[in-house]
Scaffold this active site. Structure first.
Site, short mmCIF file in Angstrom:
data_model
loop_
_atom_site.label_atom_id
_atom_site.label_comp_id
_atom_site.label_asym_id
_atom_site.label_seq_id
_atom_site.Cartn_x
_atom_site.Cartn_y
_atom_site.Cartn_z
N THR A 1 -14.54 5.80 6.83
CA THR A 1 -14.81 5.23 5.68
C THR A 1 -15.13 3.85 5.74
O THR A 1 -15.35 3.69 7.12
CB THR A 1 -13.38 5.24 4.92
OG1 THR A 1 -12.46 3.73 5.22
CG2 THR A 1 -12.96 6.01 4.70
N TYR B 1 0.63 -0.99 -0.26
CA TYR B 1 0.06 -0.20 0.44
C TYR B 1 0.61 1.11 0.11
O TYR B 1 0.21 2.37 -0.74
CB TYR B 1 -0.96 0.02 1.24
CG TYR B 1 -1.91 0.86 1.19
CD1 TYR B 1 -3.09 1.23 0.51
CD2 TYR B 1 -1.74 2.11 2.17
CE1 TYR B 1 -3.65 2.32 0.29
CE2 TYR B 1 -2.81 2.98 2.23
CZ TYR B 1 -4.29 2.62 1.60
OH TYR B 1 -5.06 4.30 1.39
#
Length: 253
Positions: free
Chosen positions: A194, A159
């Site tokens: 989120t 990531y």
């Protein structure tokens, strides 16, 4: 650029930061194409905001090409691309079961880095052919990077590599596209509220919020979306990554 009647593309637009961005751009008067692999969710959002839902898998070039053609046929050629598609599960480089499978590393780079680059090269090629707006601008591109591009935590190798790549690309792209009047910007969110974090326990959410210097709370997707609108409207923002993180610096774990 002024956003009224401006065609825009939002990848990963059906949920999280992408959905908030699509809503805010629609409120500003833009013609929004919600590009997402989750077509049902994209259609639901598009119906609510008066936009267009387009199935799109950013890891597949043919899917991206078809999605951009669909959006252009409905709204006209895009002048703003916001790359929000991304994600990926954490994994150590060498874990309990041995080295990280290379396919797992590649998959996260495909989704976060290569997918955004692919969408950008296709959208930018079209933007270069457009007539300039009143201020000479032809378009703008926004990447979603991450605080992990700067302080990657244990387990974030793939990531961090992907988001770091986007961060590095931002200035390079701004320089390359400058003669065509196309700007490149990036936003690096910290810890945001989120859908992934909404599944966490209240204790975990409170602990994460407490680590943020000020304000000591999770970031709201609408705050990310507002930055996208500001970037679109302010032509002097170019070649920079904006950290949006409440001054947090991520710990190793």
């Amino acid at each position: 650029m002024q956003l009224v009647d401006i065609p825009v593309l939002v990848t990963g637009g059906a949920s999280g930061l992408g959905a908030a961005t699509a809503r805010r751009l629609a409120q500003a008067g833009a013609r929004v194409a919600v590009l997402d692999i989750q077509l049902d969710a994209a259609q639901s959002l598009a119906q609510a905001i008066g936009g267009l839902a387009v199935h799109c898998d950013v890891t597949r070039t043919e899917s991206l090409e078809a999605a951009l053609l669909h959006a252009e046929a409905a709204h006209g050629p895009a002048r703003l691309l916001v790359n929000c598609a991304g994600g990926g599960a954490p994994a150590r480089i060498v874990g309990k079961d041995g080295p990280m499978p290379m396919e797992a590393f590649r998959r996260i780079l495909e989704l976060n880095l290569i997918g955004a680059f692919n969408a950008t090269r296709l959208a930018a090629a079209k933007m270069m052919t457009l007539d300039p707006l009143a201020d000479g601008e032809r378009g703008a591109i926004v990447f979603t990077t991450s605080a992990a591009a700067y302080e990657a935590q244990v387990g974030q190798a793939a990531y961090a590599a992907a988001k770091g790549g986007l961060t590095s690309l931002t200035l390079q792209m701004a320089r390359e596209f400058a003669p065509f009047g196309i700007r490149a910007m990036a936003i690096a969110p910290g810890i945001f509220d989120t859908p992934l974090l909404q599944t966490a326990s209240e204790a975990v959410r409170a602990s994460l919020a407490a680590a943020i210097p000020f304000p000591s709370r999770l970031g709201q997707p609408d705050e990310f979306a507002e930055q996208v609108v500001n970037i679109a409207r302010c032509a002097y923002l170019n070649g920079e990554t904006i950290r949006l993180d409440g001054a947090i610096r991520l710990a190793p774990r």
